[in-house]
Structure formats: C-alpha cells, structure tokens
Design a protein around this motif. Structure first.
Motif, PDB file in Angstrom:
ATOM      1  N   GLU A  26       0.814  -1.219   0.000  1.00 45.94           N
ATOM      2  CA  GLU A  26       0.000   0.000   0.000  1.00 45.94           C
ATOM      3  C   GLU A  26       0.850   1.274   0.000  1.00 45.94           C
ATOM      4  O   GLU A  26       0.315   2.373   0.041  1.00 45.94           O
ATOM      5  N   LEU A  27       2.169   1.107  -0.047  1.00 47.36           N
ATOM      6  CA  LEU A  27       3.064   2.258  -0.006  1.00 47.36           C
ATOM      7  C   LEU A  27       3.837   2.388  -1.313  1.00 47.36           C
ATOM      8  O   LEU A  27       4.340   1.398  -1.846  1.00 47.36           O
ATOM      9  N   TYR A 183       5.001  11.724   3.009  1.00 45.53           N
ATOM     10  CA  TYR A 183       5.880  11.730   4.183  1.00 45.53           C
ATOM     11  C   TYR A 183       7.318  11.543   3.721  1.00 45.53           C
ATOM     12  O   TYR A 183       7.593  10.784   2.799  1.00 45.53           O
ATOM     13  N   ILE A 184       8.217  12.265   4.385  1.00 47.38           N
ATOM     14  CA  ILE A 184       9.649  12.133   4.127  1.00 47.38           C
ATOM     15  C   ILE A 184      10.303  11.678   5.420  1.00 47.38           C
ATOM     16  O   ILE A 184      10.154  12.317   6.460  1.00 47.38           O
ATOM     17  N   ASP A 315       1.568   3.776  10.639  1.00 47.27           N
ATOM     18  CA  ASP A 315       0.611   4.536  11.457  1.00 47.27           C
ATOM     19  C   ASP A 315       0.471   5.967  10.931  1.00 47.27           C
ATOM     20  O   ASP A 315      -0.602   6.572  11.008  1.00 47.27           O
ATOM     21  N   PHE A 316       1.564   6.518  10.399  1.00 45.37           N
ATOM     22  CA  PHE A 316       1.463   7.820   9.736  1.00 45.37           C
ATOM     23  C   PHE A 316       0.619   7.698   8.474  1.00 45.37           C
ATOM     24  O   PHE A 316      -0.297   8.486   8.238  1.00 45.37           O
ATOM     25  N   ALA A 317       0.962   6.710   7.649  1.00 46.02           N
ATOM     26  CA  ALA A 317       0.305   6.554   6.343  1.00 46.02           C
ATOM     27  C   ALA A 317      -1.191   6.314   6.485  1.00 46.02           C
ATOM     28  O   ALA A 317      -1.980   6.753   5.634  1.00 46.02           O
ATOM     29  N   SER A 318      -1.610   5.602   7.550  1.00 44.10           N
ATOM     30  CA  SER A 318      -3.013   5.276   7.731  1.00 44.10           C
ATOM     31  C   SER A 318      -3.779   6.411   8.412  1.00 44.10           C
ATOM     32  O   SER A 318      -4.993   6.354   8.527  1.00 44.10           O
ATOM     33  N   GLY A 319      -3.058   7.428   8.883  1.00 51.84           N
ATOM     34  CA  GLY A 319      -3.703   8.536   9.555  1.00 51.84           C
ATOM     35  C   GLY A 319      -3.885   8.342  11.049  1.00 51.84           C
ATOM     36  O   GLY A 319      -4.466   9.177  11.731  1.00 51.84           O
ATOM     37  N   TRP A 320      -3.344   7.236  11.586  1.00 50.72           N
ATOM     38  CA  TRP A 320      -3.448   6.987  13.019  1.00 50.72           C
ATOM     39  C   TRP A 320      -2.665   8.021  13.814  1.00 50.72           C
ATOM     40  O   TRP A 320      -3.122   8.531  14.841  1.00 50.72           O
TER      41      TRP A 320
END
Length: 322
Positions: A26-27, A183-184, A315-320
């Motif tokens: 998914e990334l 995100y970087i 967790d960043f990518a999923s918005g958590w």
C-alpha cells in the motif's frame, strides 16, 4: 490511494527502514541515497572507474528487492580473495558494469532494479562527484567521508559544520520524489556521514521547504565516536534543523525501549553511549511532535528494528498518527 513515502539517508539505517517498509504493497516508496561514501569497495570503484559510490545504492536495492533469499545473498556476497576483486561485493561490481553498459549511473540503477524486482525507486541524491568535509571547532578540516567515519584524530574536538566539495546539485529525480511525497523519513544513520551530506546538496533545502510532505526524523539510539560524542536527542535535532531549516521538522521518532546492559557496556568500550531525551516538553513546544516507542531490535546489536519502524511509519500513512 497509496501513500507516497520517501526516505533520505544512507548506510545501514536506510536499509533497515526500507527493508521493513518494502513488504507493504500500500506504499509507494522512494529512497534518496547519499553519494558521499569514499571508503572500502565503493571508494576503490569510485577511484578506478570514475563511478559514483555504489555501496549505499546497493543496500537500498537489496532492501527493496523481491523475497528471493539466494539472490539477496548473491548480491551482497563479498569476495574474500582474488587479484583485483577482493573486498568487492557482487552488487557493487554489477552496478559498475551496468553503469558502463547503459552509459550512466542512473540507467545502471534502473536496470539493476528491474533485475532484482525492486519495489520502489532508488535515487542518488546528486549526480555530481562530491566529497564530504567537516570543520572542527579548532578550525581543522577533515576531507573524505571515510576519514570522518573512522576518525584518526582527537575525537574530543567536536565537529562545527559540514560541507561538500565538487558541486552537489540536487538530482532532479530526487526533487521530483520530494515534491510528490506525503511523508519524508530522514534517518536513522550516522549524522554527519549518512544524513547531513544529503541535506547539504544545493537545492535540497528549497525542495524540502516547498514540499507538502510531513517530515519525520528518526533519531539514533546510540552516539557515534568522533561525530556525535555526548549528544542527546536535542543535539541531533539541532544539527538536522541547521541544514534542514528551522520549523520544517514535523515529527521526531525516539527510542524508549530498554537496552541490554551487556550491549551498552560493549558499545561504551567503543566510545558510544545511549542517546537520551532531556526535555520532551521543550521539543513539543517548538512544534515538533515527539513519538516515543520501543524501536530496538532483539539481536546482539543496538539498532532499530525494521518491523517496528515500519509499523510506526504505517501509522502515519493510515492517519493513526496525526
């Protein structure tokens, strides 16, 4: 929609981040890799063939390659003897050969990425033949990444600043990856020899400053002799922000996991000590969100665990984590 994540760094730190993230379909991943390496196999191939240093590129390709263990072992195989090839890895030699066949270094990386089923983009931060230098607080200058990484000097004299010789223009493909990132991820890795050389490239500051991406810095777990002696988390952040620009860092990942006492003593004998967080509230007040988790690996080395890092980035990518 897939999340676009770009890593910036070099060495084993970037390898651990990528090897954990590479399993997630998914990334969309891109790895911007330092071109300052001057030692070992990379340094010899660089001097003999005029190629950009292949070592950190090789590690990133391995981290993002398909799950064929024998292929990975072949790519990382280092010749122990043999006239002219002792000390070189198969991957470094392949990248050198493909760069010659295809006419340039980037085309060589692209072909090697296809051969090894790489799931992402591996991008040299610059296509210029650069050398890393540092100025110490006493005014002395040290030139060459390997001389900084393995210091033969008084390590009690801190590094004051770093610089690049030989140009160091930001690779347009690296700029494109930054522009399109969500995100970087900067780090982990040796501060002055794996992280800062990327930030020194002409145009990097502007690209990061204009990016819509959130920027995450993964702080080291241990200090490095001759580079970050006595550093706390805040000192790492200070140096990164010096080259990144103030107020640009959004998140900071800090290890809160316990370290094995026997390993701490082993590392202390090498001049390395655990990196401590002195004032979390002050960092948060400066606008940086501090994420403290156990990032340690269950091995005989003190390093970041790829899967723990990957779960946090996910967790960043999923918005958590917001």
């Amino acid at each position: 929609m897939k999340c676009n994540i770009t890593t910036i760094g070099g060495g084993t730190g970037t390898f651990h981040v990528l090897s954990g993230l590479g399993k997630n379909p998914e990334l969309n991943l891109a790895a911007i890799v330092s071109m300052a390496d001057s030692g070992g196999s990379s340094g010899e191939l660089r001097d003999e063939f005029g190629i950009l240093p292949p070592g950190d590129i090789r590690r990133a390709i391995v981290a993002l390659s398909g799950d064929t263990e024998i292929v990975r072992r072949l790519f990382e195989y280092r010749f122990k003897e043999g006239s002219g090839i002792a000390g070189h890895t198969v991957g470094n030699l392949l990248l050198t050969a493909l760069s010659d066949i295809m006419g340039n270094f980037e085309r060589g990386i692209e072909e090697l990425s296809v051969m090894f089923d790489v799931r992402g983009k591996v991008i040299p931060v610059t296509l210029d033949d650069v050398s890393l230098g540092v100025t110490l607080e006493n005014g002395e200058q040290i030139i060459g990444e390997t001389h900084i990484d393995m210091p033969m000097r008084d390590v009690g004299i801190p590094i004051q600043e770093a610089f690049l010789l030989g140009g160091g223009r930001l690779n347009p493909r690296a700029r494109e990856a930054i522009e399109n990132s969500d995100y970087i991820i900067i780090g982990p890795g040796d501060l002055y020899t794996s992280i800062v050389p990327n930030l020194l490239c002409a145009g990097m500051g502007e690209a990061l400053g204009a990016a819509h991406a959130k920027i995450v810095y993964v702080c080291n777990i241990m200090t490095k002799r001759g580079e970050t002696d006595g550093f706390a988390v805040e000192d790492f952040v200070r140096v990164v922000e010096r080259y990144l620009g103030p107020g640009r860092l959004n998140y900071l990942l800090v290890n809160s996991g316990a370290l094995r006492p026997d390993l701490v003593e082993k590392y202390r004998a090498e001049g390395k000590t655990p990196v401590v967080l002195r004032d979390r509230a002050a960092l948060m007040a400066s606008g940086i969100k501090v994420i403290e988790r156990d990032f340690t690996s269950a091995t005989d080395y003190i390093r970041h665990d790829p899967h723990k890092l990957a779960r946090t980035v996910e967790d960043f990518a999923s918005g958590w984590i917001k």
